[in-house]
Scaffold this active site. Structure first.
Site, mmCIF file in Angstrom:
data_model
loop_
_atom_site.group_PDB
_atom_site.id
_atom_site.type_symbol
_atom_site.label_atom_id
_atom_site.label_comp_id
_atom_site.label_asym_id
_atom_site.label_seq_id
_atom_site.Cartn_x
_atom_site.Cartn_y
_atom_site.Cartn_z
ATOM 1 N N HIS A 81 0.985 -1.135 0.021
ATOM 2 C CA HIS A 81 -0.039 0.037 0.003
ATOM 3 C C HIS A 81 0.824 1.250 -0.026
ATOM 4 O O HIS A 81 2.064 1.396 0.490
ATOM 5 C CB HIS A 81 -1.207 0.008 1.264
ATOM 6 C CG HIS A 81 -0.394 0.070 2.592
ATOM 7 N ND1 HIS A 81 -0.040 1.147 3.168
ATOM 8 C CD2 HIS A 81 -0.185 -1.006 3.424
ATOM 9 C CE1 HIS A 81 0.658 0.955 4.352
ATOM 10 N NE2 HIS A 81 0.284 -0.452 4.597
ATOM 11 N N ASP A 83 -0.275 4.513 1.145
ATOM 12 C CA ASP A 83 -0.746 5.480 2.247
ATOM 13 C C ASP A 83 -0.027 4.909 3.504
ATOM 14 O O ASP A 83 0.154 4.076 3.808
ATOM 15 C CB ASP A 83 -2.346 5.424 2.444
ATOM 16 C CG ASP A 83 -2.803 4.153 2.726
ATOM 17 O OD1 ASP A 83 -2.383 2.762 2.394
ATOM 18 O OD2 ASP A 83 -3.903 4.196 3.454
ATOM 19 N N ASP A 113 6.251 0.894 7.325
ATOM 20 C CA ASP A 113 4.714 0.609 6.943
ATOM 21 C C ASP A 113 4.273 1.457 5.852
ATOM 22 O O ASP A 113 3.671 2.340 5.980
ATOM 23 C CB ASP A 113 4.174 0.663 8.114
ATOM 24 C CG ASP A 113 2.347 0.044 7.970
ATOM 25 O OD1 ASP A 113 2.175 -0.441 7.011
ATOM 26 O OD2 ASP A 113 1.646 0.680 8.905
ATOM 27 N N GLU A 147 -5.136 1.543 2.379
ATOM 28 C CA GLU A 147 -5.179 0.205 3.216
ATOM 29 C C GLU A 147 -5.009 0.697 4.817
ATOM 30 O O GLU A 147 -5.596 0.158 5.554
ATOM 31 C CB GLU A 147 -3.511 -0.539 3.065
ATOM 32 C CG GLU A 147 -3.552 -1.760 3.884
ATOM 33 C CD GLU A 147 -3.136 -1.670 5.021
ATOM 34 O OE1 GLU A 147 -3.387 -2.751 5.955
ATOM 35 O OE2 GLU A 147 -2.619 -0.627 5.654
ATOM 36 N N GLU A 148 -4.754 2.062 5.123
ATOM 37 C CA GLU A 148 -4.765 2.505 6.514
ATOM 38 C C GLU A 148 -6.101 2.948 7.078
ATOM 39 O O GLU A 148 -6.315 3.406 8.106
ATOM 40 C CB GLU A 148 -3.720 3.648 6.540
ATOM 41 C CG GLU A 148 -2.208 3.141 6.336
ATOM 42 C CD GLU A 148 -1.882 2.105 7.482
ATOM 43 O OE1 GLU A 148 -2.476 2.108 8.445
ATOM 44 O OE2 GLU A 148 -0.577 1.790 7.442
#
Length: 434
Positions: A81, A83, A113, A147-148
């Protein structure tokens, strides 16, 4: 093996992506398009034909396919991802979107991340283009938005509206696995994720009789909500072991040379010491109250009070989770899912898992590779709608004292350059053999 240019590029790409602020504040407040365009340009330079896809303007996803040499083989999805979660610059040692490389470490939000893995994927694909490498099976590369938060603009949108781009994919790999976990006693453990707890983000609503704060009120919505939240927060969930968690406990016990007594898992976790942290959050369901909202003036009893709870449940335990929430909230509080996604299980006897294990062991022979279940969730949940089995495999070799898990969403997020080099080598080796 990945060439020297790939090692340089993974560092540069990680830094560049960090400098592109893709903060996801929830509620649609994010813009991944600049990072998506960056990733697409790097793929195009390697001869691929990436497509950019949006459900909402600015919330951009990238998908590309590398054709394999065996058209009869199932395809593999490799995804990350774009974001990141918010970061307060005042709390950091360096600016969170600087992408600064200092003393052999890349700093910034997304360093673990998961812009590091995004960069690894780009570096490997480009190295293959220079070398003329084709994988055995088709490899579909996806960089996703959102995704977040809910993933509605990202993997959910791709799975629901663009399933044809993932035709033939039966397995996928992404974040949160194959990193070095130091136990403090000299052992290095590399957990590969083969499962995720389900996501159950909930809204609790208590209703009562509004009135003056000075009057007796047995139907106080705040009191009703507070009681339900307290019951949820204090609840002791029963032990529930999935096959992945059983395997994790068994293999960790073997590493430490202790008996695997699954009749007393809490005692076993104590014996495992710090290594028990890899498992302790996934032996039970959980529900943590996280937000409260009620009232507008101190002398007014509101007619409604609201709370939010972050719930997680294990594979096969969703019905129990729902029933428990019904009981804990009681008759005066209603609850509903605000975001709900499935729990996942991935087989440990698959050739893909064996190849991931072998790739890590080749470059970290001193390490102990074990399976584990993620306590949270990833885009693998949405891609599972397409029948894609997901694993967590974003390899990093980390020095002792570097707390990888604490840096997820934490202050001073960073990743060592050497960890990125290791990741490129391991990912390259795995994908060549996958």
């Amino acid at each position: 093996m990945a060439d020297e240019r790939a090692l340089d590029e993974v560092v540069a790409f990680t830094s560049d992506l960090i400098r592109i602020d893709t903060t996801n504040r929830g509620g649609g407040d994010c813009r991944e398009r600049p990072a998506a365009e960056y990733a697409a340009a790097r793929l195009a330079e390697a001869g691929l034909e990436p497509v950019l896809l949006e459900r909402t303007p600015g919330r951009t996803n990238v998908v590309a396919r590398l054709e394999g040499t065996d058209p009869s083989a199932d395809a593999l999805l490799v995804h990350g991802h774009l974001d990141v979660v918010p970061a307060e610059a005042a709390d950091w040692s360096v600016h969170p979107f600087s992408g600064e490389v200092r003393d052999g470490v890349v700093w910034g939000r997304g360093a673990v991340d998961m812009k590091n893995m995004d960069a690894m994927i780009l570096a490997v694909v480009r190295a293959w283009a220079r070398e003329g490498v084709r994988p055995r099976r088709d490899v579909v590369v996806a960089f996703t938005a959102d995704e977040e938060a809910s993933a509605e603009d990202g993997s959910g949108f791709l799975a629901d509206r663009h399933a044809h781009l993932f035709e033939g994919c039966t397995e996928g790999v992404s974040e949160s696995g194959a990193f070095t976990f130091h136990d403090g006693g000299g052992r290095q453990i590399y957990p590969i994720a083969a499962g995720e707890r389900g996501t159950a983000w909930m809204r609790l609503t208590a209703r009562g009789r509004a009135g003056h704060g000075s009057k007796v009120n047995q139907e106080n919505a705040v009191t009703r909500l507070a009681a339900a939240v307290t019951r949820i927060g204090e609840h002791q969930w029963p032990l529930r072991l999935t096959p992945t968690v059983r395997a994790a406990l068994t293999e960790l016990a073997a590493v430490y040379g202790i008996g695997t007594d699954l009749s007393d898992v809490d005692a076993l976790l104590d014996k495992l010491g710090t290594a028990g942290r890899l498992v302790e959050a996934t032996v039970r369901n959980s529900a943590n109250p996280t937000m409260l909202n009620a009232g507008y003036k101190v002398n007014v009893i509101p007619g409604e009070a609201v709370a939010h709870v972050d719930g997680r449940y294990l594979a096969g335990a969703e019905d129990e989770f729902r029933a428990t929430m019904d009981r804990l909230t009681g008759p005066d509080v209603d609850w509903e899912f605000e975001h709900h996604e499935v729990a996942l299980q991935a087989p440990l006897d698959s050739p893909t898992y064996a190849r991931m294990r072998a790739a890590v062991q080749e470059f970290a022979p001193e390490g102990h590779v074990v399976p584990y279940c993620m306590s949270g969730g990833t885009d693998a949940k949405q891609f599972s709608r397409l029948g894609i089995t997901g694993y967590g495999f974003a390899p990093l070799k980390l020095p002792e004292g570097f707390d990888y898990q604490a840096l997820f969403h934490g202050v001073d997020e960073r990743v060592p350059v050497e960890a990125l080099h290791f990741g490129v080598r391991v990912l390259d080796r795995f994908l060549r053999t996958a």
